[in-house]
Design an enzyme around this catalytic site. Structure first.
Site, PDB file in Angstrom:
ATOM      1  N   ASP A  31       0.850  -1.186   0.000  1.00 49.86           N
ATOM      2  CA  ASP A  31       0.000   0.000   0.000  1.00 49.86           C
ATOM      3  C   ASP A  31       0.888   1.239   0.000  1.00 49.86           C
ATOM      4  O   ASP A  31       1.900   1.308   0.694  1.00 49.86           O
ATOM      5  CB  ASP A  31      -0.903  -0.013   1.234  1.00 49.86           C
ATOM      6  N   HIS A 101     -10.170  -4.981  -3.294  1.00 52.24           N
ATOM      7  CA  HIS A 101      -8.844  -5.295  -2.773  1.00 52.24           C
ATOM      8  C   HIS A 101      -8.956  -5.701  -1.317  1.00 52.24           C
ATOM      9  O   HIS A 101      -9.808  -5.211  -0.588  1.00 52.24           O
ATOM     10  CB  HIS A 101      -7.897  -4.099  -2.923  1.00 52.24           C
ATOM     11  N   HIS A 103      -6.969  -5.671   2.173  1.00 56.18           N
ATOM     12  CA  HIS A 103      -5.849  -5.102   2.924  1.00 56.18           C
ATOM     13  C   HIS A 103      -5.331  -6.193   3.862  1.00 56.18           C
ATOM     14  O   HIS A 103      -6.107  -6.748   4.645  1.00 56.18           O
ATOM     15  CB  HIS A 103      -6.306  -3.936   3.800  1.00 56.18           C
TER      16      HIS A 103
HETATM   17  P1  DGP Z   1      -9.691   1.602   0.242  1.00 54.30           P
HETATM   18  O1  DGP Z   1      -9.964   2.777   1.142  1.00 54.30           O
HETATM   19  O2  DGP Z   1     -10.079   0.312   0.899  1.00 54.30           O
HETATM   20  O3  DGP Z   1     -10.276   1.778  -1.129  1.00 54.30           O
HETATM   21  O4  DGP Z   1      -8.108   1.545   0.122  1.00 54.30           O
HETATM   22  C1  DGP Z   1      -7.383   2.000  -0.986  1.00 54.30           C
HETATM   23  C2  DGP Z   1      -5.921   1.850  -0.670  1.00 54.30           C
HETATM   24  O5  DGP Z   1      -5.205   1.944  -1.873  1.00 54.30           O
HETATM   25  C3  DGP Z   1      -5.372   2.929   0.260  1.00 54.30           C
HETATM   26  O6  DGP Z   1      -4.927   2.313   1.482  1.00 54.30           O
HETATM   27  C4  DGP Z   1      -4.212   3.540  -0.497  1.00 54.30           C
HETATM   28  C5  DGP Z   1      -3.960   2.565  -1.627  1.00 54.30           C
HETATM   29  N1  DGP Z   1      -3.556   3.178  -2.876  1.00 54.30           N
HETATM   30  C6  DGP Z   1      -4.225   4.130  -3.571  1.00 54.30           C
HETATM   31  N2  DGP Z   1      -3.572   4.464  -4.689  1.00 54.30           N
HETATM   32  C7  DGP Z   1      -2.453   3.688  -4.723  1.00 54.30           C
HETATM   33  C8  DGP Z   1      -1.367   3.565  -5.642  1.00 54.30           C
HETATM   34  O7  DGP Z   1      -1.279   4.230  -6.677  1.00 54.30           O
HETATM   35  N3  DGP Z   1      -0.401   2.663  -5.325  1.00 54.30           N
HETATM   36  C9  DGP Z   1      -0.457   1.894  -4.195  1.00 54.30           C
HETATM   37  N4  DGP Z   1       0.542   1.032  -3.978  1.00 54.30           N
HETATM   38  N5  DGP Z   1      -1.465   1.975  -3.307  1.00 54.30           N
HETATM   39  C10 DGP Z   1      -2.452   2.870  -3.570  1.00 54.30           C
END
Ligand code: DGP
Length: 116
Positions: A31, A101, A103
């Protein structure tokens, strides 16, 4: 047809990410905004916007997400102490990226689940 998110680009390796695992069904990467020492996202390669959009044909990929999370928890050394797996859905669930996704969060005591 659902709109692609940044996760589709990560899956296709079009933008950089710290990818830890990939197979024909799922991809896992760190993340970008970790909330704990270990914070990994496990995603199906197929674009499924929310858990409301899951169909029976997705069951193999969804099961694979769990077995990959289990493997990564062991690889990261957090399996024994424990960890949390979270999937957010839609606005009340706090979902920000509309490509489902999981976590995988751990590496410290996370405390009781907080419902804010
Ligand atoms: P949610 O709130 O459950 O939709 O979590 C989305 C997660 O995705 C958040 O913890 C940050 C992560 N995230 C968003 N954009 C990117 C990205 O471009 N790269 C990565 N590695 N993570 C991302």
């Amino acid at each position: 047809m659902a709109e692609e998110t940044i996760f589709s680009k990560i899956i296709r390796k079009e933008i950089p990410a710290d990818v830890l695992y990939q197979d024909e069904l799922v991809t896992a990467f760190r993340d970008i905004n970790p909330r704990a020492p270990v914070h990994i996202l496990v995603v199906p390669n197929k674009l499924i916007p929310t858990t409301n959009d899951v169909v029976a044909d997705d069951e193999l990929a969804l099961g694979r997400m769990i077995t990959v999370a289990k493997k990564l928890a062991a690889d990261e050394g957090i399996a024994e102490d424990g960890y949390r797996i979270i999937m957010n859905c839609n606005q009340h669930g706090g979902q920000e990226v509309y490509h489902i996704h999981m976590h995988l969060v751990g590496g410290r005591a996370l405390g009781p689940m907080v419902i804010g």
